[in-house]
Design a protein around this motif. Sequence first.
Motif, PDB file in Angstrom:
ATOM      1  N   LEU A 118       6.151   0.038 -28.977  1.00 54.26           N
ATOM      2  CA  LEU A 118       5.727  -0.938 -29.985  1.00 54.26           C
ATOM      3  C   LEU A 118       5.070  -0.239 -31.168  1.00 54.26           C
ATOM      4  N   LEU A 119       4.184   0.700 -30.881  1.00 51.74           N
ATOM      5  CA  LEU A 119       3.482   1.405 -31.956  1.00 51.74           C
ATOM      6  C   LEU A 119       4.448   2.185 -32.834  1.00 51.74           C
ATOM      7  N   SER A 120       5.497   2.737 -32.248  1.00 50.83           N
ATOM      8  CA  SER A 120       6.460   3.515 -33.037  1.00 50.83           C
ATOM      9  C   SER A 120       7.196   2.640 -34.046  1.00 50.83           C
ATOM     10  N   TYR A 121       7.253   1.337 -33.786  1.00 55.97           N
ATOM     11  CA  TYR A 121       7.860   0.386 -34.729  1.00 55.97           C
ATOM     12  C   TYR A 121       6.803  -0.291 -35.601  1.00 55.97           C
ATOM     13  N   GLY A 122       5.565   0.149 -35.531  1.00 54.40           N
ATOM     14  CA  GLY A 122       4.510  -0.422 -36.340  1.00 54.40           C
ATOM     15  C   GLY A 122       3.977  -1.738 -35.821  1.00 54.40           C
ATOM     16  N   VAL A 123       4.262  -2.050 -34.564  1.00 50.29           N
ATOM     17  CA  VAL A 123       3.775  -3.283 -33.942  1.00 50.29           C
ATOM     18  C   VAL A 123       2.550  -2.916 -33.109  1.00 50.29           C
ATOM     19  N   ARG A 124       1.385  -3.498 -33.463  1.00 46.17           N
ATOM     20  CA  ARG A 124       0.122  -3.076 -32.841  1.00 46.17           C
ATOM     21  C   ARG A 124      -0.481  -4.218 -32.026  1.00 46.17           C
ATOM     22  N   PRO A 125      -0.408  -4.137 -30.720  1.00 45.37           N
ATOM     23  CA  PRO A 125      -1.004  -5.186 -29.884  1.00 45.37           C
ATOM     24  C   PRO A 125      -2.507  -4.993 -29.751  1.00 45.37           C
ATOM     25  N   SER A 126      -3.168  -6.071 -29.384  1.00 44.55           N
ATOM     26  CA  SER A 126      -4.592  -5.957 -29.058  1.00 44.55           C
ATOM     27  C   SER A 126      -4.729  -5.295 -27.690  1.00 44.55           C
ATOM     28  N   VAL A 127      -5.956  -5.063 -27.269  1.00 35.77           N
ATOM     29  CA  VAL A 127      -6.188  -4.383 -25.992  1.00 35.77           C
ATOM     30  C   VAL A 127      -5.647  -5.195 -24.817  1.00 35.77           C
ATOM     31  N   ASN A 128      -5.815  -6.492 -24.875  1.00 36.63           N
ATOM     32  CA  ASN A 128      -5.387  -7.341 -23.761  1.00 36.63           C
ATOM     33  C   ASN A 128      -4.710  -8.607 -24.304  1.00 36.63           C
ATOM     34  N   PRO A 129      -3.471  -8.491 -24.789  1.00 38.59           N
ATOM     35  CA  PRO A 129      -2.819  -9.633 -25.431  1.00 38.59           C
ATOM     36  C   PRO A 129      -2.550 -10.778 -24.455  1.00 38.59           C
ATOM     37  N   ASP A 130      -2.865 -12.003 -24.902  1.00 41.30           N
ATOM     38  CA  ASP A 130      -2.568 -13.167 -24.076  1.00 41.30           C
ATOM     39  C   ASP A 130      -1.119 -13.593 -24.280  1.00 41.30           C
ATOM     40  N   ALA A 132       0.275 -16.029 -25.900  1.00 46.49           N
ATOM     41  CA  ALA A 132       0.650 -16.351 -27.273  1.00 46.49           C
ATOM     42  C   ALA A 132       0.887 -15.073 -28.086  1.00 46.49           C
ATOM     43  N   GLU A 133      -0.011 -14.098 -27.915  1.00 43.79           N
ATOM     44  CA  GLU A 133       0.164 -12.841 -28.661  1.00 43.79           C
ATOM     45  C   GLU A 133       1.399 -12.086 -28.179  1.00 43.79           C
ATOM     46  N   GLN A 134       1.680 -12.125 -26.895  1.00 45.85           N
ATOM     47  CA  GLN A 134       2.874 -11.462 -26.372  1.00 45.85           C
ATOM     48  C   GLN A 134       4.135 -12.007 -27.034  1.00 45.85           C
ATOM     49  N   THR A 135       4.177 -13.316 -27.221  1.00 45.79           N
ATOM     50  CA  THR A 135       5.331 -13.926 -27.890  1.00 45.79           C
ATOM     51  C   THR A 135       5.429 -13.441 -29.335  1.00 45.79           C
ATOM     52  N   ILE A 136       4.281 -13.377 -30.010  1.00 50.53           N
ATOM     53  CA  ILE A 136       4.265 -12.899 -31.399  1.00 50.53           C
ATOM     54  C   ILE A 136       4.725 -11.442 -31.469  1.00 50.53           C
ATOM     55  N   LEU A 137       4.278 -10.629 -30.512  1.00 51.38           N
ATOM     56  CA  LEU A 137       4.666  -9.212 -30.497  1.00 51.38           C
ATOM     57  C   LEU A 137       6.174  -9.048 -30.326  1.00 51.38           C
ATOM     58  N   ALA A 138       6.764  -9.835 -29.427  1.00 48.98           N
ATOM     59  CA  ALA A 138       8.205  -9.757 -29.200  1.00 48.98           C
ATOM     60  C   ALA A 138       8.967 -10.182 -30.456  1.00 48.98           C
ATOM     61  N   GLU A 139       8.485 -11.230 -31.107  1.00 54.19           N
ATOM     62  CA  GLU A 139       9.136 -11.692 -32.336  1.00 54.19           C
ATOM     63  C   GLU A 139       9.019 -10.645 -33.436  1.00 54.19           C
ATOM     64  N   ARG A 140       7.854 -10.009 -33.513  1.00 52.08           N
ATOM     65  CA  ARG A 140       7.648  -8.984 -34.542  1.00 52.08           C
ATOM     66  C   ARG A 140       8.544  -7.774 -34.283  1.00 52.08           C
ATOM     67  N   LEU A 141       8.647  -7.368 -33.009  1.00 55.37           N
ATOM     68  CA  LEU A 141       9.526  -6.235 -32.690  1.00 55.37           C
ATOM     69  C   LEU A 141      10.968  -6.562 -33.049  1.00 55.37           C
ATOM     70  N   ALA A 142      11.407  -7.772 -32.722  1.00 51.62           N
ATOM     71  CA  ALA A 142      12.779  -8.171 -33.056  1.00 51.62           C
ATOM     72  C   ALA A 142      12.995  -8.154 -34.569  1.00 51.62           C
ATOM     73  N   ASP A 143      11.964  -8.509 -35.334  1.00 48.96           N
ATOM     74  CA  ASP A 143      12.090  -8.545 -36.788  1.00 48.96           C
ATOM     75  C   ASP A 143      12.167  -7.156 -37.401  1.00 48.96           C
ATOM     76  N   VAL A 144      11.367  -6.228 -36.879  1.00 50.11           N
ATOM     77  CA  VAL A 144      11.283  -4.900 -37.517  1.00 50.11           C
ATOM     78  C   VAL A 144      12.294  -3.903 -36.944  1.00 50.11           C
ATOM     79  N   MET A 145      12.861  -4.200 -35.790  1.00 50.63           N
ATOM     80  CA  MET A 145      13.828  -3.269 -35.205  1.00 50.63           C
ATOM     81  C   MET A 145      15.125  -3.300 -36.022  1.00 50.63           C
ATOM     82  N   PRO A 146      15.565  -2.155 -36.527  1.00 52.28           N
ATOM     83  CA  PRO A 146      16.789  -2.132 -37.332  1.00 52.28           C
ATOM     84  C   PRO A 146      17.988  -2.659 -36.545  1.00 52.28           C
ATOM     85  N   PRO A 147      18.908  -3.347 -37.222  1.00 49.78           N
ATOM     86  CA  PRO A 147      20.110  -3.831 -36.535  1.00 49.78           C
ATOM     87  C   PRO A 147      20.857  -2.721 -35.799  1.00 49.78           C
ATOM     88  N   ALA A 148      20.842  -1.522 -36.352  1.00 51.19           N
ATOM     89  CA  ALA A 148      21.534  -0.405 -35.694  1.00 51.19           C
ATOM     90  C   ALA A 148      20.905  -0.090 -34.340  1.00 51.19           C
TER      91      ALA A 148
END
Length: 262
Positions: A118-130, A132-148
Amino acid sequence: MWNALSSKRRRRLAQVPQGVRVYAVGDVHGRADLLVQLLSKIDADLEAHPAPRAIHVFVGDYIDRGSDSRGVLDLLIARSQRHETIFLKGNHEVLVEEFLRNPQSLATWRHLGGIETLLSYGVRPSVNPDAAEQTILAERLADVMPPAHRQFFGNLKRSFSCGDFFFVHAGVRPGVPLPQQRDEDLFWIRNEFLDSKEKFGKIIVHGHSPVADVDFHANRINIDTGAYATGRLSCLRIESDQTMFNVHCFGGAHVEARRLYL
């Protein structure tokens, strides 16, 4: 006595097709720095000893644990544009796909190196994501991950067979023919495979279970030398004519020539 001698004579050298050279690379786990070095070694080897057909086989676990999973995928995708490459799926690729489908799986993935990815893609979770945050993290990773990168994950192969060698991430289930192996075993199996003395019909080349040095057995070769922790990324070179193995382990080069028999 006659039967024993006859059986010994029937053994034959394990080979790949004439004119083929295989470079099989162990688990990279986010170590883009080591991958750059290894690809440079392969290029130098190809320049010094050209081969009619050179196939690069990567046995999976490109991501997690190390600090630059994103960079690893960029390097591999670029490599595939200039060379014949086979990318196998490892259990860590299964984990990232599961996270994108089911964000609550972060509870498992984070303990296996997922936070570093996650960090390598610039997605930074909190120490103990609940949840709701887990869902946001997955959505953010999907958004920033290049199509390739998404395409790369979608195109990974379960296994690859070349001559008398069968390449896979984790191993195979003893007693099950190679064409009938299940994904769960190909990506995750350990002790049942590692402890088996069974002849599988082909030499199994695999990663998944870290070893101190490339580990040769009569029925399998383990090329995962724990790159993310040891700084040693290994490459197995298999020549078409004489089954010559050149093993490069960074953090101390190790070159060894062996012959294996079926």
